[in-house]
Write an enzyme that holds these catalytic residues in place. Structure first.
Site, PDB file in Angstrom:
ATOM      1  N   ASN A   1       0.790  -1.225   0.000  1.00 52.18           N
ATOM      2  CA  ASN A   1       0.000   0.000   0.000  1.00 52.18           C
ATOM      3  C   ASN A   1       0.826   1.281   0.000  1.00 52.18           C
ATOM      4  OD1 ASN A   1      -1.610  -2.043   2.192  1.00 52.18           O
ATOM      5  ND2 ASN A   1      -2.592  -1.530   0.259  1.00 52.18           N
TER       6      ASN A   1
ATOM      7  N   VAL B   1       1.179   6.955  -1.025  1.00 46.63           N
ATOM      8  CA  VAL B   1       0.491   6.155  -0.017  1.00 46.63           C
ATOM      9  C   VAL B   1      -0.941   5.893  -0.461  1.00 46.63           C
ATOM     10  CG1 VAL B   1      -0.317   6.108   2.391  1.00 46.63           C
ATOM     11  CG2 VAL B   1       1.882   7.157   1.835  1.00 46.63           C
ATOM     12  N   CYS B   2      -1.377   4.646  -0.354  1.00 49.67           N
ATOM     13  CA  CYS B   2      -2.745   4.260  -0.680  1.00 49.67           C
ATOM     14  C   CYS B   2      -3.481   3.978   0.623  1.00 49.67           C
ATOM     15  CB  CYS B   2      -2.757   3.021  -1.579  1.00 49.67           C
ATOM     16  SG  CYS B   2      -4.414   2.483  -2.016  1.00 49.67           S
ATOM     17  N   LEU B   3      -4.331   4.920   1.016  1.00 48.36           N
ATOM     18  CA  LEU B   3      -5.130   4.797   2.223  1.00 48.36           C
ATOM     19  C   LEU B   3      -6.450   5.491   1.941  1.00 48.36           C
ATOM     20  CD1 LEU B   3      -5.188   3.922   5.235  1.00 48.36           C
ATOM     21  CD2 LEU B   3      -4.230   6.167   5.780  1.00 48.36           C
TER      22      LEU B   3
ATOM     23  N   ARG C   1      -8.231   9.861   0.389  1.00 46.17           N
ATOM     24  CA  ARG C   1      -8.841  10.147  -0.917  1.00 46.17           C
ATOM     25  C   ARG C   1     -10.095  10.987  -0.725  1.00 46.17           C
ATOM     26  NH1 ARG C   1      -9.285   4.147  -2.915  1.00 46.17           N
ATOM     27  NH2 ARG C   1      -7.194   3.512  -2.378  1.00 46.17           N
TER      28      ARG C   1
END
Length: 187
Positions: free
Chosen positions: A109, A116-118, A122
């Site tokens: 992630n 960063v993918c959280l 978003r």
């Protein structure tokens, strides 16, 4: 709150009352609102900081830019210290803060370039867990901390290579994580 009609009026150089807009009035007012929110939230953040995290404000007069360090005490990354730069824009709390990981790591992630993918970072999220004006900095910190434990997501990865590595060879994945921790994040 910025609305389409306000933006259109600003483009034309008018206020809602019909008079001219003072140069830079809206951004200055929005920045002041963000700074008032941050003063309260930084205090709350210090009171609710996970034991595995620490925060540093490189410039004490700029609460909108700080560094979070996560030192997981369990899981694959438990021997590392991972630094995140957090920048809170003028549109806060209507928009999420921007977050970059400064420490290179092997994680599904977090990309090697620091993206960063959280979900909560978003504006719009498929899972309904995206940013909302009710979210706070403490939610961002707890979310980043959880990326190393319970929010670890191999099913919707940003770093697909790391996720595939985990799916095909868990022991090899663990060795690579350990190598990255030793090289880039050792405490």
């Amino acid at each position: 709150m910025i609305t389409l009609s306000k933006k259109l009026l600003q483009k034309r150089g008018e206020t809602a009352a019909g008079g001219p807009v003072a140069a830079g009035a809206e951004p200055r007012r929005r920045t002041a609102m963000r700074d008032r929110l941050l003063t309260k939230e930084v205090q709350e953040l210090h009171e609710n900081l996970p034991a595995t995290c620490s925060v540093e404000f490189p410039r004490p007069d700029a609460l909108h830019e700080f560094v979070l360090t996560v030192r997981p005490d369990e899981g694959y990354w438990r021997r590392g210290a991972f630094s995140f730069g957090i920048s809170v824009g003028e549109e806060y709390n209507m928009s999420p803060p921007e977050v970059r990981c400064h420490t290179r790591l092997w994680h599904p992630n977090i990309a090697e370039d620091g993206a960063v993918c959280l979900s909560l970072l978003r504006q719009n999220s498929y899972d309904g867990m995206g940013w909302a004006p009710t979210r706070r900095l403490k939610d961002v910190v707890w979310g980043l901390n959880s990326l190393f434990t319970d929010l670890l997501n191999f099913d919707d990865p940003l770093n697909t290579e790391a996720a595939e590595h985990y799916a095909l060879d868990r022991d090899g994945f663990e060795r690579k994580v350990s190598e990255y921790v030793r090289l880039y994040a050792a405490r």
